[in-house]
Structure formats: C-alpha cells, structure tokens
Design a protein around this motif. Structure first.
Motif, PDB file in Angstrom:
ATOM      1  N   MET A  31      40.899  52.960  53.565  1.00  0.00           N
ATOM      2  CA  MET A  31      42.468  52.448  52.669  1.00  0.00           C
ATOM      3  C   MET A  31      43.374  52.648  54.265  1.00  0.00           C
ATOM      4  O   MET A  31      44.057  53.687  54.086  1.00  0.00           O
ATOM      5  CB  MET A  31      43.041  52.977  51.241  1.00  0.00           C
ATOM      6  CG  MET A  31      43.757  51.533  50.598  1.00  0.00           C
ATOM      7  SD  MET A  31      44.954  53.073  50.096  1.00  0.00           S
ATOM      8  CE  MET A  31      46.436  53.362  50.589  1.00  0.00           C
ATOM      9  N   LEU A  82      39.546  50.223  37.873  1.00  0.00           N
ATOM     10  CA  LEU A  82      38.886  50.158  39.437  1.00  0.00           C
ATOM     11  C   LEU A  82      38.177  48.523  39.934  1.00  0.00           C
ATOM     12  O   LEU A  82      36.674  48.483  38.802  1.00  0.00           O
ATOM     13  CB  LEU A  82      38.435  51.923  39.520  1.00  0.00           C
ATOM     14  CG  LEU A  82      39.359  52.586  39.791  1.00  0.00           C
ATOM     15  CD1 LEU A  82      38.756  54.242  40.180  1.00  0.00           C
ATOM     16  CD2 LEU A  82      40.381  52.622  41.332  1.00  0.00           C
ATOM     17  N   TRP A 138      44.203  53.963  43.725  1.00  0.00           N
ATOM     18  CA  TRP A 138      42.583  53.943  45.102  1.00  0.00           C
ATOM     19  C   TRP A 138      41.460  55.569  44.275  1.00  0.00           C
ATOM     20  O   TRP A 138      42.665  55.810  43.569  1.00  0.00           O
ATOM     21  CB  TRP A 138      43.025  54.735  46.223  1.00  0.00           C
ATOM     22  CG  TRP A 138      41.941  54.726  46.931  1.00  0.00           C
ATOM     23  CD1 TRP A 138      41.498  53.387  47.757  1.00  0.00           C
ATOM     24  CD2 TRP A 138      41.533  55.824  47.477  1.00  0.00           C
ATOM     25  NE1 TRP A 138      40.825  54.067  48.556  1.00  0.00           N
ATOM     26  CE2 TRP A 138      40.413  55.812  48.380  1.00  0.00           C
ATOM     27  CE3 TRP A 138      41.904  56.917  46.974  1.00  0.00           C
ATOM     28  CZ2 TRP A 138      39.113  56.543  49.116  1.00  0.00           C
ATOM     29  CZ3 TRP A 138      41.229  58.338  47.975  1.00  0.00           C
ATOM     30  CH2 TRP A 138      40.107  57.613  49.254  1.00  0.00           C
ATOM     31  N   LYS A 139      40.849  55.354  44.594  1.00  0.00           N
ATOM     32  CA  LYS A 139      39.551  56.226  44.304  1.00  0.00           C
ATOM     33  C   LYS A 139      38.538  55.999  44.997  1.00  0.00           C
ATOM     34  O   LYS A 139      38.578  54.485  46.057  1.00  0.00           O
ATOM     35  CB  LYS A 139      39.248  56.297  43.285  1.00  0.00           C
ATOM     36  CG  LYS A 139      38.193  58.106  42.575  1.00  0.00           C
ATOM     37  CD  LYS A 139      37.452  58.087  41.103  1.00  0.00           C
ATOM     38  CE  LYS A 139      37.111  59.187  40.960  1.00  0.00           C
ATOM     39  NZ  LYS A 139      36.989  59.055  39.577  1.00  0.00           N
ATOM     40  N   ASP A 140      37.996  56.946  46.567  1.00  0.00           N
ATOM     41  CA  ASP A 140      36.669  56.754  47.067  1.00  0.00           C
ATOM     42  C   ASP A 140      35.620  56.268  46.482  1.00  0.00           C
ATOM     43  O   ASP A 140      34.990  57.490  45.073  1.00  0.00           O
ATOM     44  CB  ASP A 140      36.589  58.157  47.542  1.00  0.00           C
ATOM     45  CG  ASP A 140      35.552  58.603  48.975  1.00  0.00           C
ATOM     46  OD1 ASP A 140      34.640  57.198  48.360  1.00  0.00           O
ATOM     47  OD2 ASP A 140      34.729  58.839  49.991  1.00  0.00           O
ATOM     48  N   THR A 160      42.202  56.826  38.148  1.00  0.00           N
ATOM     49  CA  THR A 160      42.201  57.669  39.416  1.00  0.00           C
ATOM     50  C   THR A 160      44.044  58.283  39.705  1.00  0.00           C
ATOM     51  O   THR A 160      45.046  57.904  38.720  1.00  0.00           O
ATOM     52  CB  THR A 160      42.754  56.882  40.768  1.00  0.00           C
ATOM     53  OG1 THR A 160      43.013  57.550  41.759  1.00  0.00           O
ATOM     54  CG2 THR A 160      43.572  55.604  40.080  1.00  0.00           C
ATOM     55  N   THR A 189      48.575  46.694  51.846  1.00  0.00           N
ATOM     56  CA  THR A 189      46.987  47.250  51.890  1.00  0.00           C
ATOM     57  C   THR A 189      45.757  46.819  52.406  1.00  0.00           C
ATOM     58  O   THR A 189      46.273  45.155  52.377  1.00  0.00           O
ATOM     59  CB  THR A 189      46.904  47.941  50.401  1.00  0.00           C
ATOM     60  OG1 THR A 189      46.635  46.762  49.338  1.00  0.00           O
ATOM     61  CG2 THR A 189      48.004  48.741  49.488  1.00  0.00           C
ATOM     62  N   PHE A 249      41.981  46.932  51.480  1.00  0.00           N
ATOM     63  CA  PHE A 249      40.760  47.424  50.841  1.00  0.00           C
ATOM     64  C   PHE A 249      39.596  47.306  51.434  1.00  0.00           C
ATOM     65  O   PHE A 249      39.444  45.828  51.361  1.00  0.00           O
ATOM     66  CB  PHE A 249      41.004  47.652  49.361  1.00  0.00           C
ATOM     67  CG  PHE A 249      42.049  48.021  49.237  1.00  0.00           C
ATOM     68  CD1 PHE A 249      42.537  49.452  48.524  1.00  0.00           C
ATOM     69  CD2 PHE A 249      42.922  47.415  48.363  1.00  0.00           C
ATOM     70  CE1 PHE A 249      43.971  49.967  47.862  1.00  0.00           C
ATOM     71  CE2 PHE A 249      44.471  47.568  47.510  1.00  0.00           C
ATOM     72  CZ  PHE A 249      45.127  49.132  47.337  1.00  0.00           C
ATOM     73  N   ASP A 274      36.668  51.857  49.015  1.00  0.00           N
ATOM     74  CA  ASP A 274      37.823  51.678  48.416  1.00  0.00           C
ATOM     75  C   ASP A 274      37.881  50.963  47.149  1.00  0.00           C
ATOM     76  O   ASP A 274      38.022  50.038  47.052  1.00  0.00           O
ATOM     77  CB  ASP A 274      39.237  50.878  48.859  1.00  0.00           C
ATOM     78  CG  ASP A 274      39.084  52.044  50.610  1.00  0.00           C
ATOM     79  OD1 ASP A 274      39.038  53.332  50.526  1.00  0.00           O
ATOM     80  OD2 ASP A 274      39.360  50.954  51.679  1.00  0.00           O
ATOM     81  N   HIS A 334      39.830  50.397  43.328  1.00  0.00           N
ATOM     82  CA  HIS A 334      41.937  50.438  44.071  1.00  0.00           C
ATOM     83  C   HIS A 334      41.361  49.060  42.327  1.00  0.00           C
ATOM     84  O   HIS A 334      40.993  48.725  41.842  1.00  0.00           O
ATOM     85  CB  HIS A 334      42.104  49.158  44.971  1.00  0.00           C
ATOM     86  CG  HIS A 334      40.803  47.899  45.195  1.00  0.00           C
ATOM     87  ND1 HIS A 334      39.428  48.160  45.877  1.00  0.00           N
ATOM     88  CD2 HIS A 334      41.176  46.671  44.690  1.00  0.00           C
ATOM     89  CE1 HIS A 334      39.689  46.560  45.992  1.00  0.00           C
ATOM     90  NE2 HIS A 334      40.564  45.579  45.306  1.00  0.00           N
TER      91      HIS A 334
END
Length: 151
Positions: free
Chosen positions: A1, A63, A84-86, A110, A122, A124, A128, A130
């Motif tokens: 990201m 997400l 955002w989160k992996d 998140t 951004t 992504f 990612d 998101h």
C-alpha cells in the motif's frame, strides 16, 4: 500500500508498466469537470472510475480485495477516510471472490485508518485489503484507476 501526493507520482512509475500512463491521466485530465462513470484509457488494462458522493459510516464498511487489478485511488475534492489490512492477516471472506465484480469482501475490521486529502492518492495491490469512502455523509469526488496486474 502506498499513500502519497500526486506531485510525487514520478517516484512510482517504475513499479508497473502502466503506472506512467495512469499518472499522466491524473495530471492532464480536468478531473473537476470530467463526467462521473467509467472512462477507458487502454482497453480493459487501464481505466478510470470517476465518482462523487457521500460514503458509508464507519460501522458499515467492508474490507475488499481485488485479484486482477491494482487500484490507484486519487481524491479530487474532499477527504477520503480509508482503512487497510494485510490480506494475509484476514479471515476467510464472508463474500467470496466474484469474477464479475472483481472483488472479495472480508468480515475483518482494521485499526489502520488514515485520511487521504484532495491531491493525494493511494495504491492498493491485490494483497492489500482496503476500505474506502468511509466518510459518512461527507461528499468526496475521486477517481479510481484500475490497472491490470498483468499488463
């Protein structure tokens, strides 16, 4: 990201063969007046989705991830609140990947929130997860550039 300002776009053109063309679209198009909707730039390899409106409340976001496209999300006016989160840390999707909409949605929440003001973007990637447009009733005008992972 990635989160950065459009004035720094040249730093990222080496990351994908279509990024230079994507950033050129952002820099040379009158984004304040372009019609909302889908604008093809290079077939289905690179296209822009222009939107304007209010977002969702913070308790209603989902997400999402994509497999075939990288998102460059550029804010034209307003401020987009994003999360955002992996993807590797996400649970199984509660709304599995659907080829037609090119997305999967996850029940995860998140704690990684950030504001993206006008003039910023951004990036992504498919790993990612998101959430964008978590703005409640605040209006945001933005463009989401969809770039095929395989150019």
């Amino acid at each position: 990201m990635v989160l950065d300002k459009l004035s720094n776009a040249s730093r990222y053109t080496c990351l994908h063969p279509l990024f230079a063309q994507a950033f050129k679209f952002l820099q040379e198009t009158n984004l304040a007046t372009i019609e909302t909707g889908v604008h093809e730039i290079e077939d289905r390899k690179l296209f822009a989705i222009i939107s304007e409106g209010a977002g969702v409340a913070k308790d209603a976001y989902k997400l999402e991830v994509h497999r075939k496209y990288i998102d460059i999300q550029y804010v034209i006016s307003g401020t987009d609140h994003m999360g955002w989160k992996d993807l590797a840390l996400c649970a199984e999707p509660n709304d599995p990947y659907n080829e037609e909409r090119e997305a999967a949605f996850f029940p995860d929440k998140t704690s990684n929130w950030f504001d993206v003001p006008a003039g910023s973007f951004t990036i992504f990637y498919p790993d990612d997860a998101h959430a964008a447009m978590v703005t409640g009733d605040r209006v945001v005008r933005k463009v989401v550039l969809k770039i095929a992972v395989e150019a």
